[in-house]
Design a protein around this motif. Sequence first.
Motif, PDB file in Angstrom:
ATOM      1  N   GLY A 115      -8.272   8.541  -1.350  1.00  0.00           N
ATOM      2  CA  GLY A 115      -9.134   8.052  -2.391  1.00  0.00           C
ATOM      3  C   GLY A 115      -8.230   6.782  -3.204  1.00  0.00           C
ATOM      4  O   GLY A 115      -8.685   5.693  -3.596  1.00  0.00           O
ATOM      5  N   MET A 116      -7.024   7.046  -3.602  1.00  0.00           N
ATOM      6  CA  MET A 116      -6.253   5.847  -4.018  1.00  0.00           C
ATOM      7  C   MET A 116      -5.866   4.854  -3.216  1.00  0.00           C
ATOM      8  O   MET A 116      -5.783   3.577  -3.535  1.00  0.00           O
ATOM      9  CB  MET A 116      -4.669   6.477  -4.754  1.00  0.00           C
ATOM     10  CG  MET A 116      -5.024   7.465  -5.986  1.00  0.00           C
ATOM     11  SD  MET A 116      -6.052   6.727  -7.452  1.00  0.00           S
ATOM     12  CE  MET A 116      -4.689   5.681  -7.769  1.00  0.00           C
ATOM     13  N   GLY A 117      -5.732   5.082  -1.972  1.00  0.00           N
ATOM     14  CA  GLY A 117      -5.416   3.920  -0.989  1.00  0.00           C
ATOM     15  C   GLY A 117      -6.662   3.359  -0.755  1.00  0.00           C
ATOM     16  O   GLY A 117      -6.602   2.106  -0.631  1.00  0.00           O
ATOM     17  N   GLY A 118      -7.835   3.760  -0.843  1.00  0.00           N
ATOM     18  CA  GLY A 118      -9.074   3.148  -0.598  1.00  0.00           C
ATOM     19  C   GLY A 118      -9.266   2.202  -1.783  1.00  0.00           C
ATOM     20  O   GLY A 118      -9.847   1.090  -1.653  1.00  0.00           O
ATOM     21  N   ILE A 119      -9.176   2.675  -2.751  1.00  0.00           N
ATOM     22  CA  ILE A 119      -9.075   1.668  -4.028  1.00  0.00           C
ATOM     23  C   ILE A 119      -8.271   0.568  -4.111  1.00  0.00           C
ATOM     24  O   ILE A 119      -8.510  -0.690  -4.270  1.00  0.00           O
ATOM     25  CB  ILE A 119      -8.938   2.569  -5.372  1.00  0.00           C
ATOM     26  CG1 ILE A 119     -10.189   3.581  -5.528  1.00  0.00           C
ATOM     27  CG2 ILE A 119      -9.019   1.546  -6.730  1.00  0.00           C
ATOM     28  CD1 ILE A 119      -9.953   4.555  -6.857  1.00  0.00           C
TER      29      ILE A 119
ATOM     30  N   GLY B 110       0.950  -1.334   0.063  1.00  0.00           N
ATOM     31  CA  GLY B 110       0.059  -0.147  -0.022  1.00  0.00           C
ATOM     32  C   GLY B 110       0.933   1.307   0.079  1.00  0.00           C
ATOM     33  O   GLY B 110       0.532   2.259  -0.577  1.00  0.00           O
ATOM     34  N   ALA B 111       1.932   1.150   0.648  1.00  0.00           N
ATOM     35  CA  ALA B 111       2.768   2.486   0.698  1.00  0.00           C
ATOM     36  C   ALA B 111       3.404   2.802  -0.529  1.00  0.00           C
ATOM     37  O   ALA B 111       3.135   4.068  -0.841  1.00  0.00           O
ATOM     38  CB  ALA B 111       3.807   2.294   1.820  1.00  0.00           C
ATOM     39  N   PRO B 112       3.843   1.869  -1.492  1.00  0.00           N
ATOM     40  CA  PRO B 112       4.287   2.432  -2.625  1.00  0.00           C
ATOM     41  C   PRO B 112       3.273   2.856  -3.430  1.00  0.00           C
ATOM     42  O   PRO B 112       3.452   3.978  -4.247  1.00  0.00           O
ATOM     43  CB  PRO B 112       5.037   1.099  -3.238  1.00  0.00           C
ATOM     44  CG  PRO B 112       5.534   0.188  -2.072  1.00  0.00           C
ATOM     45  CD  PRO B 112       4.119   0.620  -1.019  1.00  0.00           C
ATOM     46  N   TRP B 113       2.108   2.194  -3.603  1.00  0.00           N
ATOM     47  CA  TRP B 113       0.988   2.720  -4.433  1.00  0.00           C
ATOM     48  C   TRP B 113       0.486   4.174  -3.897  1.00  0.00           C
ATOM     49  O   TRP B 113       0.347   4.842  -4.893  1.00  0.00           O
ATOM     50  CB  TRP B 113      -0.225   1.693  -4.112  1.00  0.00           C
ATOM     51  CG  TRP B 113      -1.363   2.203  -4.703  1.00  0.00           C
ATOM     52  CD1 TRP B 113      -2.579   3.018  -4.166  1.00  0.00           C
ATOM     53  CD2 TRP B 113      -1.783   1.922  -6.142  1.00  0.00           C
ATOM     54  NE1 TRP B 113      -3.476   3.016  -5.029  1.00  0.00           N
ATOM     55  CE2 TRP B 113      -2.978   2.357  -6.166  1.00  0.00           C
ATOM     56  CE3 TRP B 113      -1.474   1.326  -7.076  1.00  0.00           C
ATOM     57  CZ2 TRP B 113      -4.002   2.309  -7.367  1.00  0.00           C
ATOM     58  CZ3 TRP B 113      -2.232   1.127  -8.387  1.00  0.00           C
ATOM     59  CH2 TRP B 113      -3.462   1.688  -8.267  1.00  0.00           C
ATOM     60  N   CYS B 114       0.274   4.449  -2.739  1.00  0.00           N
ATOM     61  CA  CYS B 114       0.119   5.747  -2.560  1.00  0.00           C
ATOM     62  C   CYS B 114       1.065   6.684  -2.429  1.00  0.00           C
ATOM     63  O   CYS B 114       0.903   7.835  -2.806  1.00  0.00           O
ATOM     64  CB  CYS B 114      -0.279   5.973  -0.757  1.00  0.00           C
ATOM     65  SG  CYS B 114      -1.892   4.782  -0.277  1.00  0.00           S
ATOM     66  N   TYR B 115       2.308   6.372  -2.400  1.00  0.00           N
ATOM     67  CA  TYR B 115       3.527   7.291  -2.357  1.00  0.00           C
ATOM     68  C   TYR B 115       3.393   7.827  -3.893  1.00  0.00           C
ATOM     69  O   TYR B 115       3.833   8.915  -4.181  1.00  0.00           O
ATOM     70  CB  TYR B 115       4.712   6.765  -2.009  1.00  0.00           C
ATOM     71  CG  TYR B 115       6.000   7.419  -2.075  1.00  0.00           C
ATOM     72  CD1 TYR B 115       6.513   7.937  -0.864  1.00  0.00           C
ATOM     73  CD2 TYR B 115       6.905   7.590  -3.253  1.00  0.00           C
ATOM     74  CE1 TYR B 115       7.688   8.814  -1.102  1.00  0.00           C
ATOM     75  CE2 TYR B 115       8.117   8.252  -3.348  1.00  0.00           C
ATOM     76  CZ  TYR B 115       8.352   8.882  -2.082  1.00  0.00           C
ATOM     77  OH  TYR B 115       9.420   9.807  -2.247  1.00  0.00           O
ATOM     78  N   VAL B 116       3.587   6.627  -4.843  1.00  0.00           N
ATOM     79  CA  VAL B 116       3.543   6.982  -6.377  1.00  0.00           C
ATOM     80  C   VAL B 116       2.623   7.994  -6.755  1.00  0.00           C
ATOM     81  O   VAL B 116       2.530   8.932  -7.599  1.00  0.00           O
ATOM     82  CB  VAL B 116       3.640   5.723  -7.010  1.00  0.00           C
ATOM     83  CG1 VAL B 116       3.484   6.152  -8.616  1.00  0.00           C
ATOM     84  CG2 VAL B 116       4.976   4.955  -6.841  1.00  0.00           C
ATOM     85  N   SER B 117       1.281   7.590  -6.163  1.00  0.00           N
ATOM     86  CA  SER B 117      -0.178   8.403  -6.593  1.00  0.00           C
ATOM     87  C   SER B 117       0.093   9.674  -6.234  1.00  0.00           C
ATOM     88  O   SER B 117      -0.054  10.652  -6.643  1.00  0.00           O
ATOM     89  CB  SER B 117      -1.369   7.846  -5.773  1.00  0.00           C
ATOM     90  OG  SER B 117      -1.447   6.466  -6.177  1.00  0.00           O
ATOM     91  N   VAL B 118       0.817  10.190  -4.741  1.00  0.00           N
ATOM     92  CA  VAL B 118       0.740  11.404  -4.406  1.00  0.00           C
ATOM     93  C   VAL B 118       1.988  12.181  -5.228  1.00  0.00           C
ATOM     94  O   VAL B 118       1.700  13.412  -5.665  1.00  0.00           O
ATOM     95  CB  VAL B 118       1.295  11.441  -2.877  1.00  0.00           C
ATOM     96  CG1 VAL B 118       1.832  12.790  -2.538  1.00  0.00           C
ATOM     97  CG2 VAL B 118       0.282  10.897  -1.910  1.00  0.00           C
ATOM     98  N   GLU B 119       3.234  11.403  -5.501  1.00  0.00           N
ATOM     99  CA  GLU B 119       3.919  12.186  -6.200  1.00  0.00           C
ATOM    100  C   GLU B 119       3.505  12.766  -7.610  1.00  0.00           C
ATOM    101  O   GLU B 119       3.800  13.394  -8.144  1.00  0.00           O
ATOM    102  CB  GLU B 119       5.158  11.378  -6.127  1.00  0.00           C
ATOM    103  CG  GLU B 119       6.065  11.286  -4.948  1.00  0.00           C
ATOM    104  CD  GLU B 119       6.665  12.473  -4.417  1.00  0.00           C
ATOM    105  OE1 GLU B 119       6.909  13.229  -5.188  1.00  0.00           O
ATOM    106  OE2 GLU B 119       6.722  12.936  -3.173  1.00  0.00           O
TER     107      GLU B 119
END
Length: 429
Positions: free
Chosen positions: A212-216, A184-193
């Motif tokens: 939003g992206m973390g929930g998906i 989950g951390a890489p997914w949210c990190y990349v999404s935010v960046e």
Amino acid sequence: IIASAIISGSLVERMRFSAYVVLIALWSLVIYAPLCHWVWGPGGWIEELGAKDFAGGTVVHISSGVSGFVASGLVGPRRHAEKELGPANAPFVILGGSLLWFGWLGFNGGSALAVTDGVASRAVATTLIAAASSMLTWIFMERMLKGKSSSVGAMAGAVAGLVCITPAAGFVTPGWSILFGVLGAPWCYVSVELLNKLNFVDDTLDAFGLHGMGGIWGAVLTGIFALEEGLIYSGSFLLIGKQIAGALAGAAFSAVGTAIIVVIMKLVVDVRVPDDHERSGVDEHTHGELYHSPVKAYKPQESSEASSVVKPSAALGQPERQRASWTTAAQGARHCKGEHTRHHAEGWCVIRRRLAQISRSSSLIGGGQMSAEELACFVPPFQKSHISDGICDMLKAGGQGNVRFSHNVRAVQGHRLSRFDSAASRASS
């Protein structure tokens, strides 16, 4: 409460408080209530579809993250954004993140609605583990990609793990919850960046990237690791398909519904604060208060020590017209405390200690009194960050515009002074 707070994270610093209150009231009725029924209520179509959402991955995080993102895009970006400056108070970020982490245990654990079957305890355990593994993964990524790990990044990583585990907290084992954080951390990190780099929407606190992206992503991971029906237990992708369908339906409904609400509000009321209010700060004009109280001037009584001026020494070989007024360290400290910041006063404290050391071994300094230029020579180079400002104020207080350092004073000190030469030169100009 949590959903409305997430939406506010996308809209702060530009939306009127009264308009925000109306938005949340309408959103709760038009968006949130129907989603609750669809996911958890009897006869809800997402519930009957078979999609799983233990504590609100779709109902809370996807809906609020998407709604905040859409509302932010329609309201428009901040006119005076300074996002690159980072948080105003890093310790408060740590405190808030820690309180949020603690409260999330009740948020997820309480969603079991009972403690007799062990689901509540499992939800608490998976919540703790996912947040911890996500936090460690996030700061590791920061270290690898940016060269430094930050406390703010650690809190963002913990929140990412909490969001991802929310739809699955009672459906997965504590062992598998580690992967919710690690993935989950890489997914949210990349999404935010990526969202910040594209800069399509001014999402002030990255609510969509984290929630939003973390929930998906949490919904998809639930379809993989859920007990009995998940991919790793059943070998079937059916639950993953159901999870994706439920998550996308919640996102689409939230986006369209929020867009309709905001567009209607813009036609009826003014949703943005005036430009001058946004420039000077919304809190002062809307609530009559400031984050920091104004600095109070410090005006001590005039004393013989503060008003003493010592005639310069001829041993330094500088012409009289090129000298600053010599001032005691105590007088300089009072000046800094009264007119400038705490760092300047700290600079004087360091200089006073340094003067005391040098005055015991050097005949060039009498009684701990020197000119502003000479004081600058004795600042240890490793004190640059706090002391350079103090030097600038010493030079201003001394009233000297032409700065020259004595060769004799340099010889006494023996430290490298290049950093502070430039600071003093800037002050003199």
